[in-house]
Design an enzyme around this catalytic site. Structure first.
Site, PDB file in Angstrom:
ATOM      1  CD1 TRP A   1      -3.081  -1.125   0.476  1.00  0.00           C
ATOM      2  CD2 TRP A   1      -1.819  -2.381   1.828  1.00  0.00           C
ATOM      3  NE1 TRP A   1      -3.720  -2.320   0.647  1.00  0.00           N
ATOM      4  CE2 TRP A   1      -2.978  -3.116   1.474  1.00  0.00           C
ATOM      5  CE3 TRP A   1      -0.893  -2.974   2.669  1.00  0.00           C
ATOM      6  CZ2 TRP A   1      -3.220  -4.399   1.929  1.00  0.00           C
ATOM      7  CZ3 TRP A   1      -1.124  -4.260   3.122  1.00  0.00           C
ATOM      8  CH2 TRP A   1      -2.274  -4.958   2.747  1.00  0.00           C
TER       9      TRP A   1
ATOM     10  NE  ARG B   1      -4.642   1.045  -1.875  1.00  0.00           N
ATOM     11  CZ  ARG B   1      -4.924  -0.226  -2.060  1.00  0.00           C
ATOM     12  NH1 ARG B   1      -4.327  -0.905  -3.020  1.00  0.00           N
ATOM     13  NH2 ARG B   1      -5.791  -0.845  -1.286  1.00  0.00           N
TER      14      ARG B   1
ATOM     15  CB  ALA C   1     -12.371  -9.395   6.539  1.00  0.00           C
TER      16      ALA C   1
ATOM     17  CG  HIS D   1      -6.598  -1.036   3.485  1.00  0.00           C
ATOM     18  ND1 HIS D   1      -6.093  -2.299   3.651  1.00  0.00           N
ATOM     19  CD2 HIS D   1      -6.098  -0.323   4.534  1.00  0.00           C
ATOM     20  CE1 HIS D   1      -5.329  -2.348   4.729  1.00  0.00           C
ATOM     21  NE2 HIS D   1      -5.326  -1.169   5.273  1.00  0.00           N
TER      22      HIS D   1
ATOM     23  CB  VAL E   1      -7.275 -12.594   5.678  1.00  0.00           C
ATOM     24  CG1 VAL E   1      -8.367 -11.582   5.943  1.00  0.00           C
ATOM     25  CG2 VAL E   1      -6.495 -12.241   4.429  1.00  0.00           C
TER      26      VAL E   1
ATOM     27  CD  GLN F   1     -10.155  -0.880  -0.537  1.00  0.00           C
ATOM     28  OE1 GLN F   1     -10.207  -1.001   0.684  1.00  0.00           O
ATOM     29  NE2 GLN F   1      -9.127  -1.308  -1.261  1.00  0.00           N
TER      30      GLN F   1
END
Ligand code: FA5
Length: 351
Positions: free
Chosen positions: A161, A208, A319, A182, A265, A222
């Site tokens: 990112w 970004r 998620a 994000h 995740v 998003q």
């Protein structure tokens, strides 16, 4: 000169003047009329001036008659002036009059921006599945944007990112605030504040520091999704996202899940939809892959759960984070993401 001839001249002058006066419709022509008859060189004035050269008898009778005509013409002029003024008032008010029986003029109708339209569509497809909507700040602390998402300082995953930092330093003199890259920081913020079960989505803007191309903008939206409860599995994640894709793209669109890496995740996946431009053949838009990635997803990492005080042995969750502009591109066949924020009405009016 005979008194009869002068008196006749006076009578026909009176007639002529009154006839003309009746035809006048505005103040300017009334003034012209006054000058022509009653002005210093006007017709009546000329006759009255000549009275002095008449014999005393004639002078008396012609003078008296002439003055009568003069008085009459002056009175008639004043009356006509009032009439003309009234006419003017009526003319002006008829211009202002409103005909309430006329149909109303249609107002130019605006429309929703394509991003807003797709955001609403995405949100309603999730609310129909029982998800709540929440929003969060666009300016975020390093703590939420990275650290609580299992991305410590100096971790190489931060390179995923490219960030726009705010000039705000922490006690160690390091930049600590940024434009969120994000919507995932809201995962940590929400879990910190609530207890499971959680099932919500977070639409919002992200930023970004990156070069733009047909599928990348430096500012874009998003929609984050988060579900945490006892017994949530990857099957719930896939089922939810398949259902979402079916609602947005219809049953014929192909969807692909592949393994992907996101530090927050485990396991992580990305979800792609077959490219609308080439129908999977491969083209410039899909970088010859036949697929367009629309979101990252996965099971919430146990470290993230523990970081907000949840017991990862009890609770699990999934998620996801998707790009609505990319979804609109697929749905409406838009081949360049930069069109969304170029403010070109020829583009915007198509939606
Ligand atoms: C993320 O931003 C993760 N936070 C997503 C996530 C959430 C993963 C929860 C796991 C669990 P990524 O950088 O791949 O991941 O971006 C997610 C989606 O945002 C992409 O699939 C894409 O649709 C959209 N996106 C990302 N970068 C851009 C960009 N520059 N312009 C437009 N859309 C973008």
């Amino acid at each position: 000169m005979e008194s009869g001839t002068v008196l006749e001249t006076l009578r026909s002058l009176e007639e002529e003047a009154l006839r003309e006066l009746g035809t006048l419709e505005d103040i300017d022509s009334l003034e012209t009329w006054r000058v022509a008859y009653l002005g210093r060189r006007g017709k009546l004035t000329t006759i009255l001036r000549s009275v002095g050269s008449l014999s005393p008898d004639l002078r008396r009778s012609v003078g008296a008659a002439g003055n009568q005509v003069k008085t009459l013409l002056e009175e008639e002029q004043a009356r006509r002036s009032d009439e003309i003024e009234e006419l003017e008032v009526r003319r002006r008010s008829s211009l202002r009059a409103i005909d309430v029986t006329l149909p109303g003029r249609p107002l130019p109708q605006g429309r929703l921006h394509p991003t807003t339209q797709i955001l609403r569509e995405i949100c309603s497809s999730f609310t129909a599945m029982g998800f709540q909507i929440v929003e969060g700040p666009e300016v975020e602390w390093d703590k939420y944007n990275f650290e609580m998402l299992n991305i410590p300082r100096d971790h190489p995953a931060r390179d995923m990112w490219n960030s726009l930092w705010i000039d705000q330093q922490d006690a160690d003199g390091r930049l600590s605030m940024l434009m969120r890259t994000h919507t995932s920081p809201m995962q940590a913020r929400i879990m910190e504040q609530t207890k499971p079960p959680i099932r919500l989505i977070v639409p919002g803007k992200c930023y970004r520091y990156e070069a733009t191309d047909a599928t990348h903008e430096w500012h874009f939206y998003q929609v984050e999704g988060l579900a945490v409860d006892e017994g949530i599995t990857l099957a719930n994640l896939k089922g939810t996202l398949y259902e979402f894709a079916r609602r947005i793209f219809g049953p014929d669109r192909k969807v692909r899940f592949r393994c992907d890496y996101f530090p927050f995740v485990e396991p992580g996946v990305d979800m792609s939809v077959d490219c609308f431009a080439c129908r999977g053949e491969g083209c410039r838009l899909c970088a010859d892959t036949g697929w367009l990635e629309i979101m990252g997803a996965g099971m919430v990492h146990p470290k993230v759960l523990a970081g907000v005080g949840y017991d990862p042995e009890v609770y699990t969750g999934f998620a996801f984070g998707m790009g609505p502009e990319r979804i609109a591109m697929l749905k409406y066949g838009i081949d360049d993401i930069r069109l969304f924020y170029g403010n070109d009405l020829r583009f915007l009016r198509q939606f």
